[in-house]
Design a protein around this motif. Structure first.
Motif, PDB file in Angstrom:
ATOM      1  N   MET A 496     -69.774 -56.894 129.696  1.00  0.00           N
ATOM      2  CA  MET A 496     -70.010 -57.067 131.119  1.00  0.00           C
ATOM      3  C   MET A 496     -69.685 -58.488 131.557  1.00  0.00           C
ATOM      4  O   MET A 496     -69.075 -58.713 132.592  1.00  0.00           O
ATOM      5  CB  MET A 496     -71.482 -56.741 131.389  1.00  0.00           C
ATOM      6  N   LEU A 497     -70.116 -59.462 130.758  1.00  0.00           N
ATOM      7  CA  LEU A 497     -69.966 -60.859 131.154  1.00  0.00           C
ATOM      8  C   LEU A 497     -68.768 -61.531 130.498  1.00  0.00           C
ATOM      9  O   LEU A 497     -68.587 -62.738 130.623  1.00  0.00           O
ATOM     10  CB  LEU A 497     -71.253 -61.626 130.846  1.00  0.00           C
TER      11      LEU A 497
ATOM     12  N   SER B 122     -79.459 -57.891 139.770  1.00  0.00           N
ATOM     13  CA  SER B 122     -78.465 -56.828 139.638  1.00  0.00           C
ATOM     14  C   SER B 122     -77.227 -57.123 140.480  1.00  0.00           C
ATOM     15  O   SER B 122     -76.108 -56.861 140.042  1.00  0.00           O
ATOM     16  CB  SER B 122     -79.052 -55.442 139.941  1.00  0.00           C
ATOM     17  N   MET B 125     -75.365 -60.114 138.781  1.00  0.00           N
ATOM     18  CA  MET B 125     -74.694 -59.646 137.568  1.00  0.00           C
ATOM     19  C   MET B 125     -73.428 -58.867 137.924  1.00  0.00           C
ATOM     20  O   MET B 125     -72.368 -59.078 137.333  1.00  0.00           O
ATOM     21  CB  MET B 125     -75.668 -58.759 136.789  1.00  0.00           C
ATOM     22  N   LEU B 128     -70.814 -61.340 139.198  1.00  0.00           N
ATOM     23  CA  LEU B 128     -70.324 -62.200 138.123  1.00  0.00           C
ATOM     24  C   LEU B 128     -69.430 -61.410 137.163  1.00  0.00           C
ATOM     25  O   LEU B 128     -68.363 -61.870 136.754  1.00  0.00           O
ATOM     26  CB  LEU B 128     -71.515 -62.793 137.376  1.00  0.00           C
ATOM     27  N   SER B 129     -69.868 -60.219 136.823  1.00  0.00           N
ATOM     28  CA  SER B 129     -69.102 -59.384 135.909  1.00  0.00           C
ATOM     29  C   SER B 129     -67.707 -59.109 136.468  1.00  0.00           C
ATOM     30  O   SER B 129     -66.708 -59.205 135.760  1.00  0.00           O
ATOM     31  CB  SER B 129     -69.841 -58.069 135.663  1.00  0.00           C
ATOM     32  N   ALA B 166     -71.678 -67.290 133.228  1.00  0.00           N
ATOM     33  CA  ALA B 166     -71.714 -65.974 132.577  1.00  0.00           C
ATOM     34  C   ALA B 166     -72.242 -66.107 131.157  1.00  0.00           C
ATOM     35  O   ALA B 166     -73.096 -65.343 130.720  1.00  0.00           O
ATOM     36  CB  ALA B 166     -70.329 -65.347 132.577  1.00  0.00           C
ATOM     37  N   LEU B 169     -75.960 -66.976 131.285  1.00  0.00           N
ATOM     38  CA  LEU B 169     -76.782 -65.834 131.669  1.00  0.00           C
ATOM     39  C   LEU B 169     -76.918 -64.881 130.480  1.00  0.00           C
ATOM     40  O   LEU B 169     -77.988 -64.352 130.207  1.00  0.00           O
ATOM     41  CB  LEU B 169     -76.161 -65.102 132.872  1.00  0.00           C
ATOM     42  N   TYR B 170     -75.813 -64.728 129.776  1.00  0.00           N
ATOM     43  CA  TYR B 170     -75.856 -63.887 128.583  1.00  0.00           C
ATOM     44  C   TYR B 170     -76.873 -64.433 127.577  1.00  0.00           C
ATOM     45  O   TYR B 170     -77.709 -63.697 127.059  1.00  0.00           O
ATOM     46  CB  TYR B 170     -74.462 -63.795 127.944  1.00  0.00           C
ATOM     47  N   LEU B 192     -77.942 -51.963 134.833  1.00  0.00           N
ATOM     48  CA  LEU B 192     -77.090 -52.987 135.444  1.00  0.00           C
ATOM     49  C   LEU B 192     -75.690 -52.442 135.711  1.00  0.00           C
ATOM     50  O   LEU B 192     -75.160 -51.643 134.949  1.00  0.00           O
ATOM     51  CB  LEU B 192     -76.984 -54.198 134.517  1.00  0.00           C
ATOM     52  N   SER B 193     -75.078 -52.901 136.811  1.00  0.00           N
ATOM     53  CA  SER B 193     -73.700 -52.512 137.112  1.00  0.00           C
ATOM     54  C   SER B 193     -72.761 -53.645 136.762  1.00  0.00           C
ATOM     55  O   SER B 193     -73.093 -54.818 136.944  1.00  0.00           O
ATOM     56  CB  SER B 193     -73.535 -52.226 138.609  1.00  0.00           C
ATOM     57  N   GLY B 194     -71.582 -53.293 136.242  1.00  0.00           N
ATOM     58  CA  GLY B 194     -70.594 -54.314 135.921  1.00  0.00           C
ATOM     59  C   GLY B 194     -69.213 -53.873 136.346  1.00  0.00           C
ATOM     60  O   GLY B 194     -69.066 -52.850 137.018  1.00  0.00           O
ATOM     61  N   PHE B 195     -68.220 -54.635 135.932  1.00  0.00           N
ATOM     62  CA  PHE B 195     -66.851 -54.334 136.361  1.00  0.00           C
ATOM     63  C   PHE B 195     -66.343 -53.014 135.802  1.00  0.00           C
ATOM     64  O   PHE B 195     -65.458 -52.389 136.352  1.00  0.00           O
ATOM     65  CB  PHE B 195     -65.907 -55.463 135.912  1.00  0.00           C
TER      66      PHE B 195
END
Lengths: 507, 350
Positions: A496-497, B122, B125, B128-129, B166, B169-170, B192-195
């Motif tokens: 994700m990151l 959320s 994230m 950022l993702s 990023a 945060l990780y 969580l939602s991401g790319f």
């Protein structure tokens, strides 16, 4: 002007869809335009393209906050920064701030209510709008179902903004509604663009059943076998949930329920999952779909009938927006007709409820009435629509002026309101009967729908179950929901990151 | 124990020791902001569960009580009031061993900032993702204007900084999550939602883990409260997580009317004066004072109950092994009123 060039440069499309170009040309010529384009035919392009051809800024009046937000989000997603939504969800400081910079925007969206705010009106007056758009214009008609008096004032608003050209957009409007809208908005010799409501790439099938059980068996079968993504409409939340669970239990992947009883975060996620093809079947009440722009929906099933033909067309119109073949299936039993009738009744106040409200108001004359449903409507056990209807009528009859309760004659008003209720009930019942008749006819389904809009159809392949239908081509070829491969939470976070463990300690 | 919710109710009833009706348990789990509920949370050491089952309703709890009763875990004390018996205690012990409560769960302390923390993290994230994966086209999962505004303001402008953030945060999240049970961390990350995917809805995340919604709620809140606790204890180590609760001082959680009473007390007014000014009943002001005693650290109750009385009352509570006001009052031969007993019991342990 080479419109195709603008179309390609701004939107990436090679050609216009049916009806769009003619509408846009008239808009660019500065005419008042009334345009009816079927759901999924690209209505918003009709004001977006002019905005990129010099007709900017554009004021767009939109009746539904959710619809407005979706359009704003879509524009932003396409990289448009100069877009502003004026609705009550903005906090006040921010609103004032935004207002002062209004001229820097290309698209300004506003609800009819916010346009009644003096401060907003004053600021808007100083801006020279090149175009005013009224979206979902059928709502303005007094035959509309929303009962918001602020719609009726849009004609005045337009005048105060020094009469910019006006574009009224709708997907479905019968003749009487069209006339009413043109009148309410003071449109001058409008160019009328009435496009067919037909969507030739959507096959139509009507399936009659004897019992709820057989209908349930059928819907489960379709859910298992049809090529998704698909939407199944119900009029009850519990049935939507039941079918959704049954489908999941029988091994169908990516099924979700959607209705107004869910939290807004949940609804948003399900919409997104559906848009991104992460789920493939939505079991929903009619709350789902407004403003959903998904092109590859392959089928729409009605487990329950909507209460009129306009809603039906709007709902099946969510299929096949990519112009590829799609199918609309209606499952019907005789018993279903109770549902729309019951629905119509809950939307209208009963005589006794009107008596109660009027008696209450009589004692409170001179007070300012809160129009808030939660505060006032609930205590008379009125549905929200029924409450809005009463407020609407009281405003029209001058009993409520800016919320102030004026003196009135109890018995006369009671009779007047009862007549209004009856007229409206009759109108709604007529609409339902129109649709119900369609359900019992045995002629070409498409022809049956179109004739109700004074249109005729030519014969097409894959038309309907009467004309003959090869259902095989709508059957499942591939799983339409992408399944996300889940590792463990740590790797998921890394993905994700975009961080990798190996880099650790290097910094 | 078949269902999680039954075990949870059994726990609450056991804490309440047959001294409250099942409505008391319901109000507590739903997080009703009344003086009575707030006092109960304190008295029975249930603050951490305050408001942690907001969607629970009366029929759910009645069903659970019926199940527990039929299993022979409860004795009926009176209408709607139950006490956990020996057999129930054994069952409860087994339940708690199998399902220990999330370690950082603290409903009462954090209920006002839980939602905003989730909304901010959320959306942050998701943004950022997308950003560090070079794809800025997405629909925000949170529509709330204020939250969007907050993220816009706190989002790093330069891309190098985004990558740094990023990574941090990780690091921060994994530090917190690693201390928690695997399933809790998993549920949180699933949401969580991401790319590359949309987050799961709460319900979906629970079905993925094959747990009930009630249990899922405690997992979920447990993770959020763990994050908040870490930011409180050690903000320097968790700068990004800390920013999600920034400007959100945990307010002293008083109900509005109690707040007014409190400010009058601070101005030096007496009980009687406040009653006159506010035109409120004695019992209402008493409720307010109890609420203040529970929530305001350092608030002295000595002017309402003398030191000696406090000692007597606590002694009586110990001797009768009860928190029940009537029992204590009887034991003390009606020497003290309910208000004094209540206030003393609530202040105890603050």
């Amino acid at each position: 002007m080479d419109l195709t060039k603008v179309l390609y440069e701004q939107f990436g499309y090679k050609e216009f869809r049916r009806g769009q170009e003619e509408i846009i040309r008239d808009v660019l010529d500065g005419k008042d335009v009334f345009a009816m384009l079927p759901t999924g035919a690209g209505k918003s392009l009709c004001y977006q393209l002019p905005a990129y051809s010099g007709h900017s800024p554009v004021l767009i009046v939109s009746p539904l906050v959710s619809l407005m937000e979706d359009q704003v989000q879509q524009l932003k997603t396409n990289g448009e920064k100069r877009v502003l939504a004026l609705n009550s969800f903005l906090n006040f400081d921010k609103r004032i701030n935004a207002l002062q910079n209004l001229s820097t925007y290309r698209f300004v969206f506003a609800s009819p209510e916010i346009l009644q705010n003096n401060r907003v009106k004053q600021t808007l007056k100083n801006i020279h709008f090149s175009l005013m758009v009224v979206d979902e214009a059928h709502c303005i008609s007094q035959w509309g179902h929303d009962f918001r008096t602020d719609y009726l004032k849009l004609g005045d608003v337009r005048e105060e903004l020094s009469n910019p050209p006006l574009l009224a957009l709708t997907a479905t409007a019968t003749e009487d509604v069209r006339r009413d809208v043109v009148k309410q908005l003071n449109m001058k010799h409008p160019a009328l663009h009435i496009n067919t409501v037909d969507r030739p790439n959507i096959a139509i099938k009507l399936e009659r059943h004897h019992s709820l059980d057989s209908k349930l068996r059928s819907v489960l079968q379709y859910g298992k076998t049809l090529q998704g993504p698909g939407i199944i409409y119900f009029s009850s939340r519990s049935l939507a949930e039941r079918v959704s669970n049954k489908l999941t239990e029988s091994g169908v992947k990516g099924v979700a329920t959607y209705h107004a009883g869910l939290e807004s975060e949940t609804r948003l996620l399900i919409q997104q999952q559906f848009l991104n093809d992460e789920i493939s079947i939505i079991c929903s009440t009619n709350a789902f779909g407004m403003g959903i722009n998904k092109s590859n929906v392959r089928y729409v099933i009605h487990f329950h009938p909507p209460s009129n033909i306009e809603s039906y067309l709007q709902e099946i119109g969510r299929a096949g927006r990519d112009q590829k073949p799609a199918i609309a299936i209606h499952l019907y039993t005789e018993k279903d007709e109770r549902l729309p009738i019951a629905f119509i009744d809950t939307e209208l106040p009963e005589r006794q409820q009107i008596q109660e409200v009027l008696a209450n108001l009589q004692m409170r004359k001179g007070e300012v009435l809160s129009l808030d449903y939660e505060k006032e409507g609930v205590q008379h056990r009125l549905s929200e629509t029924a409450w809005r209807f009463i407020v609407y009528q009281l405003q029209l009859k001058g009993v409520l002026e800016n919320g102030l309760i004026k003196p009135f004659h109890y018995h006369n008003l009671l009779e007047e309101l009862s007549i209004e209720v009856n007229t409206l009930r009759k109108r709604k019942l007529t609409k339902w009967l129109g649709f119900k008749n369609w359900l019992s006819e045995d002629e070409c389904r498409r022809h049956g729908l179109l004739k109700r809009f004074d249109e005729y159809t030519t014969s097409i392949e894959q038309c309907c179950d009467i004309c003959g239908l090869d259902e095989e081509q709508y059957m499942k070829q591939e799983d339409s929901a992408l399944e996300h491969v889940w590792m463990n939470w740590d790797q998921e976070l890394q993905l994700m990151l975009n961080v990798t463990k190996g880099e650790q300690g290097e910094e | 124990m078949v269902r999680y919710i039954d075990g949870l109710i059994l726990f609450v009833l056991n804490q309440m020791n047959g001294e409250r009706t099942i409505s008391g348990a319901l109000h507590l789990l739903k997080g009703k902001k009344s003086s009575q509920t707030i006092q109960d949370a304190k008295l029975f050491q249930l603050s951490f569960l305050f408001g942690m089952q907001r969607t629970l309703d009366r029929s759910h709890i009645e069903e659970s009580v019926l199940v527990l009763y039929q299993n022979g875990f409860l004795e009926k004390v009176s209408q709607d009031t139950y006490k956990v018996n020996e057999k129930g205690n054994v069952a409860l012990e087994g339940f708690l061993k199998q399902h220990p409560f999330p370690p950082y769960l603290n409903g009462w302390k954090y209920h006002q900032i839980t939602e905003v923390f989730w909304a901010r993290i959320s959306l942050f994230m998701q943004t950022l993702s997308h950003s560090v994966n070079n794809n800025m086209i997405f629909y925000p999962v949170i529509r709330d204007e204020q939250v969007q505004e907050w993220v816009r303001k706190h989002f790093p402008k330069k891309s190098e900084k985004r990558e740094r953030i990023a990574r941090s945060l990780y690091e921060e999240l994994t530090q917190v999550l690693r201390k928690l049970p695997e399933a809790h961390a998993r549920l949180f990350v699933l949401r969580l939602s991401g790319f590359h995917r949309t987050g799961l809805t709460f319900h979906q995340s629970c079905s993925t883990l094959h747990i009930s919604n009630e249990q899922g709620l405690l997992f979920f809140y447990g993770v959020i409260h763990a994050c908040i606790t870490h930011t409180r204890d050690d903000p320097a180590t968790f700068p990004i997580l800390s920013s999600f609760v920034e400007n959100k001082r945990i307010p002293v959680p008083l109900t509005a009317s109690t707040r007014t009473t409190y400010s009058l007390l601070q101005k030096g007014m007496t009980f009687q004066q406040i009653m006159d000014i506010r035109r409120l009943k004695r019992s209402t002001i008493e409720d307010h004072i109890v609420e203040i005693a529970i929530n305001v650290a350092g608030f002295s109750i000595d002017s309402f109950v003398s030191k000696q009385s406090q000692e007597d009352i606590l002694k009586a509570s110990n001797e009768t092994n009860s928190q029940r006001l009537k029992t204590i009052r009887d034991h003390l031969n009606d020497r003290y009123g309910y208000f004094e007993i209540r206030l003393t019991l609530c202040k105890e342990g603050v």
